[in-house]
Design an enzyme around this catalytic site. Structure first.
Site, PDB file in Angstrom:
ATOM      1  N   LYS A  86       0.846  -1.198   0.000  1.00 48.83           N
ATOM      2  CA  LYS A  86       0.000   0.000   0.000  1.00 48.83           C
ATOM      3  C   LYS A  86       0.879   1.245   0.000  1.00 48.83           C
ATOM      4  O   LYS A  86       1.901   1.294   0.690  1.00 48.83           O
ATOM      5  CB  LYS A  86      -0.903  -0.029   1.240  1.00 48.83           C
ATOM      6  CG  LYS A  86      -1.944   1.089   1.303  1.00 48.83           C
ATOM      7  CD  LYS A  86      -2.860   0.908   2.515  1.00 48.83           C
ATOM      8  CE  LYS A  86      -3.931   1.997   2.597  1.00 48.83           C
ATOM      9  NZ  LYS A  86      -4.835   1.792   3.743  1.00 48.83           N
ATOM     10  N   SER A 161      -9.835   2.067   2.850  1.00 54.91           N
ATOM     11  CA  SER A 161      -8.925   2.789   1.986  1.00 54.91           C
ATOM     12  C   SER A 161      -7.924   1.894   1.258  1.00 54.91           C
ATOM     13  O   SER A 161      -7.282   2.327   0.301  1.00 54.91           O
ATOM     14  CB  SER A 161      -8.144   3.808   2.835  1.00 54.91           C
ATOM     15  OG  SER A 161      -7.301   3.147   3.786  1.00 54.91           O
ATOM     16  N   SER A 185     -10.351  -0.376   7.093  1.00 54.26           N
ATOM     17  CA  SER A 185      -9.747  -0.216   5.765  1.00 54.26           C
ATOM     18  C   SER A 185      -9.025  -1.437   5.227  1.00 54.26           C
ATOM     19  O   SER A 185      -8.597  -1.445   4.073  1.00 54.26           O
ATOM     20  CB  SER A 185      -8.788   0.979   5.765  1.00 54.26           C
ATOM     21  OG  SER A 185      -9.500   2.181   5.927  1.00 54.26           O
TER      22      SER A 185
END
Length: 485
Positions: A86, A161, A185
């Site tokens: 990420k 997210s 998330s």
């Protein structure tokens, strides 16, 4: 011969971490072949916009080094395993932007603890993954690099997210990925994309090198195809870190050893607050079927109550936005990242840099956070939200005195269509209603696939969430594995 090789390369991207690890040890294939297969898959699946930066040359060099270590018997626990990271984790020498223009061109000079652990274990980094800007969002639509699409239904969001992390695993453009979880998330996008997502106990995994959103809520975890892979990846990234003052100095158990144990006698808590008429009917049915499966495996169902469940969303957004307001004040155009040009003085430099660099959702949360921390409102909002947080933690402590784990839906509805979530911000915030409590209480929680619901002629994945007491990730892994995930 060429066609046979292409078929073999395609097959390599279908393997789990456990299967790839075993094949590499047996020398059935090389790390270079595995990484090359994933690079080809990345190039063929860019329509999902899972990656914001691909690093094929770096991954291939790491794979070649892995093959040499396999040859001389010095291979690590994740040797030759290709992973996506990420874009919230600092990676030395590799651009890290948190998918925000305010960090355009930022290349860290140090490695986050978790990525450092992965590299030490021999993993290969395929690239940096898309996400909602600064991890603020639940849809994957708030990135400076464009929307991430759900591989299971490309006209729908993958969740956020950690949108790119979920999309990369679901589209087999990474064997697994790292995500971060502030209010769901990891788990919510895992549920929407039909994969496994695990948020560990707060403090189990070091946050050093993670670009902070809300420091008391953020936690790093694995996103994988199977529960077994989640155990393998969690093992690699867990442990005390002196660089992180919130890192827990406690032993790390053998998470793989928990797999395969039966769940007979396990007390499964069923909170009435999570099984309501507000859930999508298909989700309720899929979750109830999974609960029945646990019961058939010998688990005991126990009713529990979480009295303050209706207050968690409000408390969470007050605390998270307040911490975001504080954390993001460091982005001022002076030290790194974007700097507004031709600013007349410091005040204009700060304001213009932030105006040009931050996206709408980030600005919205900064404004709210600054407001609740301001004079005259601190006690009315922030202080009260912290008291609610204590009550939520107390609710779970009471519930866990009666149950070993607590279960329910990961999300009350399947993944909405792209654009729909932007129409009603409040509804978007409510999408995390079942995942937020674990962050407020610092508990470990995991989402596993539990079937699909039919909507608009498509089969959409459903997530089944399990929560456990602090540092009992082994219970989640054992239960998820017993369910065949």
């Amino acid at each position: 011969r060429c066609k046979k090789r292409e078929c073999r390369m395609s097959d390599l991207t279908k393997l789990t971490i456990a299967e790839t690890r075993d094949g590499l040890k047996k020398r059935d294939f090389t790390a270079t072949e595995v990484v090359s297969a994933y690079i080809k898959a990345m190039e063929s699946n860019r329509q999902y916009n899972a990656y914001v930066l691909e690093t094929p040359e770096i991954a291939l060099e790491q794979a070649k080094a892995s093959d040499r270590r396999y040859a001389d018997g010095t291979n690590g626990a994740l040797e030759g395993i290709p992973l996506g990271i990420k874009d919230l984790f600092c990676t030395k020498g590799i651009r890290t932007t948190a998918c925000s223009h305010i960090l355009d061109g930022f290349v860290p000079q140090y490695e986050s603890t978790v990525t450092g652990k992965l590299l030490s274990a021999g993993a290969a980094v395929l690239g940096k993954l898309n996400m909602d800007e600064f991890a603020m969002g639940a849809s994957g639509e708030n990135s400076a690099y464009g929307i991430t699409r759900n591989p299971e239904a490309p006209d729908r969001i993958p969740g956020g997210s950690s949108s790119g992390s979920a999309a990369a695993v679901a589209s087999a453009t990474a064997i697994a990925a790292l995500g971060s979880d502030t209010g769901g998330s990891i788990r919510q996008p895992a549920g929407h994309c039909g994969i496994v997502g695990l948020k560990p106990t707060y403090g189990r995994v070091s946050r050093y090198g993670l670009v902070a959103f809300a420091s008391s809520l953020d936690q790093i975890g694995p996103m994988t195809r199977t529960v077994e892979d989640a155990a393998i990846l969690l093992q690699a990234i867990s442990g005390h870190d002196r660089k992180d003052s919130t890192s827990a100095n406690c032993p790390v158990p053998d998470f793989e050893a928990a797999l395969g144990r039966d769940v007979k006698g396990l007390k499964v808590g069923i909170p009435s607050e999570y099984f309501t008429s507000g859930n999508h009917p298909g989700i309720s049915e899929a979750v109830q079927n999974t609960v029945k499966q646990l019961e058939s495996l010998g688990a005991e169902l126990v009713e529990v109550n979480l009295p303050h469940a209706d207050a968690v969303v409000a408390a969470y957004y007050i605390i998270a936005c307040a911490e975001a307001s504080s954390n993001l004040s460091r982005f001022d155009g002076v030290r790194y990242g974007k700097r507004a040009e031709d600013a007349a003085g410091l005040v204009e430099l700060f304001s213009r840099t932030r105006e040009e660099g931050f996206g709408p959702e980030v600005k919205r949360r900064i404004i709210l956070g600054t407001y609740v921390l301001s004079s005259g409102y601190y006690d009315a909002y922030y202080s009260r939200a912290q008291k609610v947080r204590s009550l939520v933690a107390r609710d779970f402590a009471e519930a866990f005195s009666r149950a070993d784990i607590i279960v329910g839906p990961t999300s009350p509805a399947p993944a909405p269509k792209i654009g729909d979530s932007a129409l009603d911000h409040l509804q978007t915030y409510l999408a995390d209603i079942y995942t937020i409590p674990a962050n407020l209480a610092g508990l470990p929680a995991m989402s596993i696939p539990c079937g699909t619901v039919r909507e608009s002629g498509m089969e959409l994945p459903v997530g089944f969430q399990m929560m456990a007491p602090h540092f009992r990730e082994d219970l989640l892994l054992k239960t998820g594995f017993a369910l065949g995930k």
